[in-house]
Structures are given as C-alpha cells and as structure tokens.
Design an enzyme around this catalytic site. Structure first.
Site, PDB file in Angstrom:
ATOM      1  CB  CYS A  74      -0.889   0.065   1.093  1.00 26.33           C
ATOM      2  SG  CYS A  74      -2.020   1.610   1.158  1.00 26.33           S
ATOM      3  CG  HIS A 151      -1.522  -1.752  -9.678  1.00 27.65           C
ATOM      4  ND1 HIS A 151      -2.582  -0.840  -9.190  1.00 27.65           N
ATOM      5  CD2 HIS A 151      -0.797  -2.253  -8.387  1.00 27.65           C
ATOM      6  CE1 HIS A 151      -2.577  -0.658  -7.819  1.00 27.65           C
ATOM      7  NE2 HIS A 151      -1.286  -1.587  -7.292  1.00 27.65           N
ATOM      8  CD  GLU A 200      -7.010   1.330  -2.975  1.00 33.68           C
ATOM      9  OE1 GLU A 200      -7.016   0.498  -2.319  1.00 33.68           O
ATOM     10  OE2 GLU A 200      -6.552   2.498  -2.941  1.00 33.68           O
ATOM     11  CB  CYS A 209      -4.433   3.559  -5.547  1.00 33.39           C
ATOM     12  SG  CYS A 209      -3.695   2.080  -5.439  1.00 33.39           S
ATOM     13  CB  THR A 211       0.558   0.250  -5.146  1.00 33.77           C
ATOM     14  OG1 THR A 211      -0.919   0.098  -4.847  1.00 33.77           O
ATOM     15  CG2 THR A 211       1.210  -0.260  -3.754  1.00 33.77           C
ATOM     16  N   GLY A 212      -1.084   2.167  -7.275  1.00 31.96           N
ATOM     17  CA  GLY A 212      -1.736   2.456  -8.617  1.00 31.96           C
ATOM     18  C   GLY A 212      -0.854   3.627  -9.189  1.00 31.96           C
TER      19      GLY A 212
HETATM   20  N1  LIG Z   1      -6.085  -2.320  -2.747  1.00 34.94           N
HETATM   21  C1  LIG Z   1      -4.964  -2.653  -2.739  1.00 34.94           C
HETATM   22  C2  LIG Z   1      -4.108  -2.161  -1.500  1.00 34.94           C
HETATM   23  C3  LIG Z   1      -4.183  -0.798  -1.063  1.00 34.94           C
HETATM   24  C4  LIG Z   1      -3.460  -0.022  -2.070  1.00 34.94           C
HETATM   25  C5  LIG Z   1      -3.229   1.318  -1.595  1.00 34.94           C
HETATM   26  N2  LIG Z   1      -4.467   2.016  -1.329  1.00 34.94           N
HETATM   27  C6  LIG Z   1      -2.194   2.127  -2.107  1.00 34.94           C
HETATM   28  O1  LIG Z   1      -1.984   3.419  -1.845  1.00 34.94           O
HETATM   29  O2  LIG Z   1      -1.200   1.692  -2.815  1.00 34.94           O
HETATM   30  C7  LIG Z   1      -4.490  -4.019  -3.252  1.00 34.94           C
HETATM   31  O3  LIG Z   1      -5.481  -4.887  -2.884  1.00 34.94           O
HETATM   32  O4  LIG Z   1      -3.589  -4.587  -3.654  1.00 34.94           O
END
Ligand SMILES: N[C@@H](CCC[C@H](N)C(=O)O)C(=O)O
Length: 269
Positions: A74, A151, A200, A209, A211-212
């Site tokens: 995250c 992703h 997500e 997000c 990681t997004g």
């Molecule tokens: N929903 C994601 C995990 C959380 C990601 C997050 N909010 C971020 O900021 O990267 C998953 O299921 O991988």
C-alpha cells in the site's frame, strides 16, 4: 481490552493504523479488519494497517483491505507509516522490503523493483503484459505491472469519463486475474504528467492509490509515453514517481494524521 488507533491518510486514501511493535495485539482476522473498516458501523477506512516487529527489517507492516482481505502493498499507507515512525527505516511487507523516509509533510518511499512477467502479475495464462490483447467494453489493450501488488493500467483519452464503479468490479474479479487486480484508468497529459483514477481490489473507488500511481507511471514509461520521472494527479492530490537507474520505483508525496482514538477489541472480534 482497549486498543489505541491512529487515523491517517495519504491524499484522502484513509487508514486505521494499529501499532503492535511494542505491545502485541490479539491476531487480526479478516472479519475484524472488515468490521474496523466499515464506515457505517466501525471506525471506517480504506485499509487497516498493522505494524509489528520483524526479524528481517526494522519492523513489519501488514495491510488489510476494507473487505478484510490481507494484501501485499500500500503506497499511501507507506507514506503515512513514514510520518508516524519519524525516521528512515526498512519495512517488511508481504510484497517485499520497502524503504520509508519522512520528508517535509510526507515521505519518499523506495517501493522496490517492478515485475512484468505474466505469472508474477499474476495472470491466468501467458501474454505480453505491456500490450495485453484483452478488452472490457471500450477499455482495451492494457498493461499489467506488479509493484508488490497487482495492477492493470488502461490508457484512455479522458479517465474522468470511464464508469469505473461499473467496470472496476468486473475487471477486478475477471478470471484472467487469479489474485484479483487493482484497476487503473489513466490519461497522459504530457511527457511528465498523468491523470489517474483507481478502482482498488477489495476497497473500490478511492481518492488515491499510491501503488496504482507507481504501476501507471512504470507502464507509461515502458510505453515511452513519459520520461523516467512523472507527476501523477489523482482525485485526492499529486504524487511524483521516479524509476531510477537501479530499476527501483521511488514515490514521493504527502501524508497526514487525522486523529487518535481507541476502541474495545470485544466489539470487533
Ligand atoms: N487495494 C490494494 C491495496 C491498497 C493500495 C493502496 N491504497 C495504495 O495506496 O497503494 C490491493 O488490494 O492490492
């Protein structure tokens, strides 16, 4: 048993942080995490973050989505954890070891090295992950990247017009993605700027997000759409993502604490 928590957010992507580094907590099941995250009956958040001791890093961070599922990474919570910890540190996650470093009102995070092989996304079968021959209605030919978590990224003319609340859940649960997937729709504005919205996995539409943002920047860099450093603007604000010479993803952006409180463990267990 009363348990203290800290409510934090990164660009409006919000977290309930539980710190079990010094004092252990009872094990957190998926149903406890989902109950804490519930915005009607619990404290309410997109992710529950649990900090614990680690044998291989300074400490460990465990991440539970709002649906209670435990996941690997995250980005926004990593910056919030950096703010809370206050100094540079190595943090174990199930997606790999990341390095957090507070800077100004936020943090700089070394998120590690992205993966592109079809089975490390993971996908159900082999294909080119940079130009995938698949489509959901008018969302076509995405790229996939694993930045600790999985992703898929669609480049579109105007990401604001994509009905992500309808297409997001369809794509997230498509059998092509055996571990589920985070769904990104992105519009390249210039060679150093991208607009992004994210559905997500396990949490739905969020304000941002991290990681997004990393996955989208890397996919755009691989396609030659932007340079090795780019701004990513999400509904909740802006991040800077760099893919450095060592092949590592460096994310920089803000995070903040909202309030502190405590809850009765028995109400959620
Ligand atoms: N929903 C994601 C995990 C959380 C990601 C997050 N909010 C971020 O900021 O990267 C998953 O299921 O991988």
């Amino acid at each position: 048993m009363r348990v203290p928590f800290i409510k934090m957010h990164g660009l409006g992507n919000d977290f309930v942080m539980l710190d079990a580094r010094a004092e252990p907590l009872p094990p957190i099941s998926h149903s406890v995490a989902a109950a804490l995250a519930d915005r009607q009956t619990g404290i309410g958040c997109d992710q529950v973050i649990l900090l614990q001791p680690s044998d291989i890093a300074d400490f460990a961070m465990r991440i539970f989505n709002a649906d209670g599922g435990e996941v690997e990474a995250c980005g926004n919570a990593s910056r919030a954890v950096a703010l809370l910890h206050g100094t540079k540190a190595e943090v174990e996650t199930s997606g790999g070891i990341i390095t957090i470093e507070p800077v100004g009102h936020g943090a700089r995070i070394d998120m590690g090295v992205p993966k592109f092989e079809w089975d490390s996304i993971p996908l159900a079968y082999a294909m080119d992950t940079l130009d995938m021959p698949v489509a959901w209605e008018w969302l076509v030919q995405p790229a996939s990247v694993n930045v600790g978590n999985p992703h898929v990224v669609f480049f579109v003319e105007d990401c604001d017009t994509v009905p992500l609340d309808r297409l997001g859940p369809l794509i997230e649960t498509d059998p092509l993605f055996p571990a589920g997937i985070n769904v990104n729709v992105a519009t390249v504005e210039s060679t150093e700027s991208i607009r992004l919205r994210v559905w997500e996995r396990g949490a739905g539409l969020t304000r941002a997000c991290g990681t997004g943002a990393c996955a989208t920047a890397i996919a755009a860099m691989r396609r030659g759409l932007v340079g090795r450093e780019t701004r990513i603007t999400l509904p909740g604000g802006m991040l800077t993502i760099e893919w450095n010479d060592a092949g590592r993803i460096i994310m920089t952006g803000p995070a903040s604490e909202s309030f502190r409180g405590s809850f009765d463990w028995g109400d959620y267990a």
